[in-house]
Design a protein around this motif. Structure first.
Motif, PDB file in Angstrom:
ATOM      1  N   LYS A  67      56.585  53.543 -34.881  1.00 58.05           N
ATOM      2  CA  LYS A  67      55.317  53.603 -35.609  1.00 58.05           C
ATOM      3  C   LYS A  67      54.130  53.276 -34.705  1.00 58.05           C
ATOM      4  O   LYS A  67      53.167  54.039 -34.622  1.00 58.05           O
ATOM      5  CB  LYS A  67      55.336  52.603 -36.791  1.00 58.05           C
ATOM      6  CG  LYS A  67      56.506  52.776 -37.739  1.00 58.05           C
ATOM      7  CD  LYS A  67      56.501  51.728 -38.852  1.00 58.05           C
ATOM      8  CE  LYS A  67      56.679  50.289 -38.364  1.00 58.05           C
ATOM      9  NZ  LYS A  67      57.999  49.986 -37.791  1.00 58.05           N
ATOM     10  N   SER A  68      54.196  52.129 -34.031  1.00 54.81           N
ATOM     11  CA  SER A  68      53.075  51.741 -33.172  1.00 54.81           C
ATOM     12  C   SER A  68      52.884  52.746 -32.046  1.00 54.81           C
ATOM     13  O   SER A  68      51.756  53.067 -31.668  1.00 54.81           O
ATOM     14  CB  SER A  68      53.306  50.343 -32.571  1.00 54.81           C
ATOM     15  OG  SER A  68      53.307  49.363 -33.586  1.00 54.81           O
ATOM     16  N   THR A  69      53.987  53.254 -31.536  1.00 58.39           N
ATOM     17  CA  THR A  69      53.902  54.233 -30.446  1.00 58.39           C
ATOM     18  C   THR A  69      53.105  55.463 -30.888  1.00 58.39           C
ATOM     19  O   THR A  69      52.215  55.930 -30.182  1.00 58.39           O
ATOM     20  CB  THR A  69      55.320  54.647 -30.000  1.00 58.39           C
ATOM     21  OG1 THR A  69      55.999  53.479 -29.537  1.00 58.39           O
ATOM     22  CG2 THR A  69      55.273  55.696 -28.903  1.00 58.39           C
ATOM     23  N   HIS A  90      44.903  46.377 -33.584  1.00 54.36           N
ATOM     24  CA  HIS A  90      46.290  46.224 -33.144  1.00 54.36           C
ATOM     25  C   HIS A  90      47.059  45.153 -33.859  1.00 54.36           C
ATOM     26  O   HIS A  90      46.504  44.282 -34.501  1.00 54.36           O
ATOM     27  CB  HIS A  90      46.297  45.901 -31.651  1.00 54.36           C
ATOM     28  CG  HIS A  90      45.701  47.004 -30.874  1.00 54.36           C
ATOM     29  ND1 HIS A  90      46.438  48.053 -30.437  1.00 54.36           N
ATOM     30  CD2 HIS A  90      44.432  47.239 -30.532  1.00 54.36           C
ATOM     31  CE1 HIS A  90      45.624  48.901 -29.840  1.00 54.36           C
ATOM     32  NE2 HIS A  90      44.401  48.428 -29.890  1.00 54.36           N
ATOM     33  N   GLN A  91      48.369  45.198 -33.638  1.00 55.75           N
ATOM     34  CA  GLN A  91      49.274  44.187 -34.147  1.00 55.75           C
ATOM     35  C   GLN A  91      48.844  42.817 -33.600  1.00 55.75           C
ATOM     36  O   GLN A  91      48.902  41.823 -34.280  1.00 55.75           O
ATOM     37  CB  GLN A  91      50.700  44.526 -33.698  1.00 55.75           C
ATOM     38  CG  GLN A  91      51.681  44.651 -34.820  1.00 55.75           C
ATOM     39  CD  GLN A  91      52.965  45.368 -34.394  1.00 55.75           C
ATOM     40  OE1 GLN A  91      52.977  46.273 -33.564  1.00 55.75           O
ATOM     41  NE2 GLN A  91      54.070  44.954 -34.970  1.00 55.75           N
ATOM     42  N   ASN A  92      48.432  42.781 -32.352  1.00 49.53           N
ATOM     43  CA  ASN A  92      47.936  41.544 -31.756  1.00 49.53           C
ATOM     44  C   ASN A  92      46.471  41.776 -31.427  1.00 49.53           C
ATOM     45  O   ASN A  92      46.123  42.743 -30.771  1.00 49.53           O
ATOM     46  CB  ASN A  92      48.700  41.225 -30.478  1.00 49.53           C
ATOM     47  CG  ASN A  92      50.166  41.491 -30.654  1.00 49.53           C
ATOM     48  OD1 ASN A  92      50.776  41.001 -31.588  1.00 49.53           O
ATOM     49  ND2 ASN A  92      50.718  42.321 -29.780  1.00 49.53           N
ATOM     50  N   LEU A 110      45.201  50.804 -38.709  1.00 48.37           N
ATOM     51  CA  LEU A 110      45.479  49.369 -38.752  1.00 48.37           C
ATOM     52  C   LEU A 110      46.986  49.160 -38.578  1.00 48.37           C
ATOM     53  O   LEU A 110      47.780  49.644 -39.384  1.00 48.37           O
ATOM     54  CB  LEU A 110      45.032  48.770 -40.091  1.00 48.37           C
ATOM     55  CG  LEU A 110      43.575  49.025 -40.521  1.00 48.37           C
ATOM     56  CD1 LEU A 110      43.329  48.437 -41.910  1.00 48.37           C
ATOM     57  CD2 LEU A 110      42.597  48.416 -39.528  1.00 48.37           C
ATOM     58  N   ASP A 111      47.363  48.463 -37.512  1.00 48.03           N
ATOM     59  CA  ASP A 111      48.785  48.256 -37.243  1.00 48.03           C
ATOM     60  C   ASP A 111      49.223  46.912 -37.821  1.00 48.03           C
ATOM     61  O   ASP A 111      48.872  45.865 -37.302  1.00 48.03           O
ATOM     62  CB  ASP A 111      49.052  48.309 -35.740  1.00 48.03           C
ATOM     63  CG  ASP A 111      50.549  48.423 -35.424  1.00 48.03           C
ATOM     64  OD1 ASP A 111      51.367  48.221 -36.345  1.00 48.03           O
ATOM     65  OD2 ASP A 111      50.883  48.702 -34.262  1.00 48.03           O
ATOM     66  N   GLU A 112      49.966  46.952 -38.889  1.00 50.91           N
ATOM     67  CA  GLU A 112      50.439  45.764 -39.610  1.00 50.91           C
ATOM     68  C   GLU A 112      49.320  44.764 -39.902  1.00 50.91           C
ATOM     69  O   GLU A 112      49.422  43.590 -39.551  1.00 50.91           O
ATOM     70  CB  GLU A 112      51.580  45.088 -38.844  1.00 50.91           C
ATOM     71  CG  GLU A 112      52.836  45.935 -38.835  1.00 50.91           C
ATOM     72  CD  GLU A 112      54.062  45.159 -38.375  1.00 50.91           C
ATOM     73  OE1 GLU A 112      54.177  43.985 -38.744  1.00 50.91           O
ATOM     74  OE2 GLU A 112      54.876  45.736 -37.653  1.00 50.91           O
ATOM     75  N   PRO A 113      48.266  45.224 -40.570  1.00 49.47           N
ATOM     76  CA  PRO A 113      47.135  44.333 -40.785  1.00 49.47           C
ATOM     77  C   PRO A 113      47.461  43.151 -41.695  1.00 49.47           C
ATOM     78  O   PRO A 113      46.848  42.096 -41.584  1.00 49.47           O
ATOM     79  CB  PRO A 113      46.091  45.238 -41.464  1.00 49.47           C
ATOM     80  CG  PRO A 113      46.897  46.294 -42.138  1.00 49.47           C
ATOM     81  CD  PRO A 113      48.063  46.541 -41.208  1.00 49.47           C
ATOM     82  N   SER A 153      59.298  46.299 -29.584  1.00 50.46           N
ATOM     83  CA  SER A 153      58.410  46.438 -30.733  1.00 50.46           C
ATOM     84  C   SER A 153      58.199  45.051 -31.336  1.00 50.46           C
ATOM     85  O   SER A 153      58.991  44.131 -31.095  1.00 50.46           O
ATOM     86  CB  SER A 153      59.021  47.384 -31.754  1.00 50.46           C
ATOM     87  OG  SER A 153      60.070  46.740 -32.441  1.00 50.46           O
ATOM     88  N   GLY A 154      57.116  44.905 -32.127  1.00 53.72           N
ATOM     89  CA  GLY A 154      56.749  43.601 -32.673  1.00 53.72           C
ATOM     90  C   GLY A 154      57.897  42.903 -33.403  1.00 53.72           C
ATOM     91  O   GLY A 154      58.171  41.717 -33.190  1.00 53.72           O
ATOM     92  N   GLY A 155      58.561  43.625 -34.261  1.00 52.90           N
ATOM     93  CA  GLY A 155      59.616  43.026 -35.058  1.00 52.90           C
ATOM     94  C   GLY A 155      60.827  42.637 -34.221  1.00 52.90           C
ATOM     95  O   GLY A 155      61.521  41.663 -34.524  1.00 52.90           O
TER      96      GLY A 155
END
Ligand SMILES: Nc1ncnc2c1ncn2[C@@H]1O[C@H](COP(=O)(O)OP(=O)(O)OP(=O)(O)O)[C@@H](O)[C@H]1O
Ligand SMILES: [Mg+2]
Length: 513
Positions: free
Chosen positions: A43-45, A85-87, A164-167, A403-405
């Motif tokens: 997803k983020s990619t 971003h996620q971060n 928005l990535d995992e806002p 990935s974040g998770g």
């Protein structure tokens, strides 16, 4: 005609990971488009390619039917595409207005016009209902406001499409509601929103359409009105997901953690934790409920050695644990899944294998007579990757490339495997996919059944209610109730304590003994 379209996108990272495999995806103007999928699904990619942070290995991107080459974020911004971003990526020592205007500061002659930057920020914030304090430093503002700053920054640069990535991963339920209100207002004013989330309830609440990804591929795009949470879960995971934990009744054992009259005040002298007293026993999960910002984080930070208390004590198995730093706490077999995994959780440049033993590399079996046992470290890496379903090329892969998770899974694997007496878990499932949530929940309950004492903090009330044996409610820095969990403990009842409308006496809490 779609507003933005990706056609047959393939992305292979330099290390050979195929993160997107022939993905076609489009967004319409004015829609709210959710993207869901397991950790590492890609997803983020995909979003990074729409924002110019990565470029596709093959495939094309079209904006209003015109082919575009988005090879830098600068280019994306010029095309009206913004991303949060996620971060977060803000400058901590700058103010809100300075961050928003950064690189595009209004000037009078050669001089930066600060007053105008502040006024512009205020206007923008008002237009979209994104409240911020323009003159506050980033380091001094809460995470929800930081996120609003990021969004305003993108809007200031003229974003028409906002990614928005995992806002909501870092937001409290109240902040999530506020964000959704802002998203609706953005869409009403003609913007287009794409957002990634693991929370299917949110997808159902706010999106118009959903795209589901799995294993680097697109499973499908559906209209939100025509789908359901179970269907989305099935599309994501490829099997039924039940989200139930098997939690056998168990007799709790001895007291492991005993906290008495613990207080903490910050540098400004504000009391954030006031005279907290409670115990956590073997074979129980004590959940902390409460609206975030009522002292939970600070309480945990004192207990894990990150902050010093202003009064009071805490003991693990009768031994004092406070004021001696995090390493000492770990040596007392207290383990901690931190709330903020990037600052406290992992060394990004280190490998998965090294991160898994970062707290115990000097002990057997990972070291012998002062020498590291590399094959043992590698084997442990393999074992944990398998056991926790960490999606990676192998134990040598740097954690920063996950990935974040999957980063979160590395931390959870490390903390679960350190044979602790007490586990302090803060937001243990933040950012992990539903399959992994199911797994982590079951692991937490299994460890508790085997005798571990667990202190659990989560912004997700349903998570705490599902897992905890007892619930402790914090309000305004104080413990206002300690309740047994069971069928007659409702969200409404908890809500009264959480909002300060009710409180127990110390006798009712049973903390005087
Ligand atoms: N810079 C990188 N170098 C190598 N591999 C990467 C890099 N970034 C991501 N990957 C890999 O690409 C795959 C997809 O990662 P991505 O971050 O897109 O997943 P995601 O769907 O956003 O997951 P999450 O829900 O955990 O955030 C994963 O296997 C990940 O390890
Ligand atoms: Mg991601």
């Amino acid at each position: 005609m779609p507003l933005l379209e990706a056609r047959n996108i393939v992305k292979i990272y330099p290390n050979g990971t195929r993160a997107n495999n022939d993905i076609s995806f489009s967004v319409e103007k004015g829609e709210i488009h959710a993207i869901v999928g397991e950790n590492g699904a890609g997803k983020s990619t995909l979003m990074k390619m729409l924002y110019g942070l990565e470029t596709p290995t093959s495939g094309e991107i079209f904006l209003r039917d015109q082919p575009v080459h988005i090879d830098t974020p600068h280019k994306a911004i010029d095309l009206g595409i913004g991303m949060v971003h996620q971060n977060f990526m803000l400058v901590d020592s700058f103010t809100v207005a300075e961050n928003i205007a950064l690189g595009r500061e209004p000037r009078t002659g050669a001089v930066v016009d600060r007053a105008k930057a502040i006024q512009d920020t205020k206007n923008l914030a008002e237009t979209y209902g994104l409240y911020v304090d323009p003159t506050a430093k980033i380091e001094a503002i809460p995470v929800g406001m930081r996120q609003r700053v990021e969004i305003l920054k993108a809007l200031y640069r003229g974003a028409e499409i906002l990614i928005l990535d995992e806002p909501t991963a870092v937001l409290t339920p109240k902040e999530t509601n506020d964000l959704f209100a802002a998203i609706r207002s953005l869409v009403n004013q003609g913007k287009t929103l794409i957002f990634i989330t693991h929370k299917l309830r949110e997808v159902m609440e706010i999106s118009d359409r959903v795209t589901v990804m799995r294993d680097a591929q697109k499973v499908g795009t559906v209209n939100t009105r025509e789908t359901s949470i179970p269907e989305l879960a099935r599309m994501m995971v490829g099997r039924e997901v039940f989200m139930v934990v098997d939690k056998p009744p168990v007799q709790r054992g001895k007291s492991v953690l005993k906290v008495s009259n613990l207080s903490y005040a910050n540098e400004a002298g504000r009391t954030l934790v006031h005279r907290a007293s409670f115990s956590v026993y073997e074979s129980e999960i004590l959940g902390i409920a409460g609206v975030e910002g009522n002292g939970q984080t600070e309480l945990i930070e004192v207990l894990t050695g990150l902050r010093n208390p202003t009064e009071g004590e805490a003991y693990v198995d009768g031994q004092s644990m406070l004021g001696q730093g995090p390493r000492k706490v770990r040596e007392q077999r207290v383990t901690h899944i931190p709330e903020d995994r990037l600052t406290n959780g992992v060394a990004r440049d280190g490998s998965i294998a090294d991160n898994l033993i970062i707290d115990r590399y000097y002990r057997e079996p990972f070291a012998k007579s002062g020498l590291l046992n590399l094959s043992e470290i590698e084997q442990n890496g393999h074992d944990m990757i398998k056991q926790f379903g960490i999606l990676a090329t192998g134990p040598a892969q740097p954690v920063g490339g996950l990935s974040g998770g999957n980063m979160q899974k590395v931390i959870v694997a490390r903390e679960f495997s350190s044979s602790p007496r007490l586990l302090i878990a803060a937001q243990p499932t933040r950012g992990v996919d539903i399959g992994a949530i199911e797994f982590i929940h079951q692991q937490l309950v299994n460890k508790r059944t085997e005798g571990l004492a667990i202190l659990l903090v989560s912004a997700d009330l349903q998570e705490v209610m599902k897992l905890a044996d007892r619930l402790m409610v914090m309000y305004n820095g104080e413990i206002v109730a300690i309740l047994n969990n069971g069928p007659d403990l409702t969200e409404e009842k908890l809500g009264l304590y959480m909002l300060g409308a009710a409180r127990q006496t110390p006798e009712e809490m049973g903390v005087l003994a």
